[in-house]
Design an enzyme around this catalytic site. Structure first.
Site: not given
Length: 221
Positions: A139, A152
């Site tokens: 990401s 995350y």
């Protein structure tokens, strides 16, 4: 691009995609299927799996239930595969504002990071026999920060480090290991952001194309 991703490119190849019942994982599974791969797409929601199995536009994809948090389930699942050419680790969750509790922090790391290691190790022998490849979904938050999702951020930073380590560990046997680090894409995970006009416009304005990404943008077709 047309030559690189010609029709039938993955004919005779088997691809396993985790976290493939929605968003980026489902788009990747569909992309491989369009290139004639035998695709096995996994998820944990019985309702989603049933809906996708009934979707006639996805008939080229085999949808199977898999709990990526369970080492035993992963070993058993991979063991029943005759062969494997590509593993895509796309399983991922985010729990905005809740990831500062220990239980949620550990849950996110388990799904986003530990599962990728489990699947990669379980699939190693099959990938080596086919000189295959692993694609990990990282990401932009592997390199940036979002205070709402510390787990995350940590897990996706970990995916980058894991990718580098596995690339060196698996490379001598001919297995390539790489990662893709998407930015903001319109998926179920980011719905709270792209459905809020003020937040969505602010995010789009700072992107190169001045728009949100779509999951299909990550698939060459």
């Amino acid at each position: 691009m047309e030559q690189a991703f010609r029709a039938g490119l993955f004919e005779g190849r088997t691809v396993l995609v985790s976290g493939a019942t929605s968003g980026i994982g489902l788009a990747i599974a569909s992309g491989f299927a369009a290139l004639s791969a035998r695709v096995i797409a996994t998820g944990s929601s019985d309702a989603k799996l049933a809906s996708l199995r009934a979707d006639r536009t996805l008939e080229g994809i085999r949808f199977e239930k898999l709990d990526v948090r369970s080492p035993g389930d992963i070993v058993d699942f991979v063991a029943q595969l005759d062969e494997l050419d590509v593993l895509v680790n796309a399983a991922g969750v985010a729990r905005p504002a809740d990831e500062y509790t220990d239980a949620v922090f550990q849950e996110v790391l388990d799904v986003n990071l530990s599962a990728a290691m489990r699947l990669s190790m379980a699939a190693r022998d099959r990938l080596e026999s086919r000189r295959g490849a692993i694609i990990n979904i990282a990401s932009m938050l592997s390199f940036m920060a979002d205070a709402d999702v510390p787990a995350y951020c940590a897990s996706k930073s970990g995916i980058v480090g894991l990718t580098r380590a596995l690339a060196h560990a698996f490379g001598p046997a001919g297995v390539r290991v790489n990662a893709v680090a998407p930015g903001y894409h319109r998926t179920d995970m980011t719905k709270a952001l792209w459905q809020d006009p003020a937040k969505a416009d602010k995010i789009a304005a700072r992107s190169a194309l001045k728009r949100w990404g779509e999951a299909e943008d990550l698939v060459a077709r």
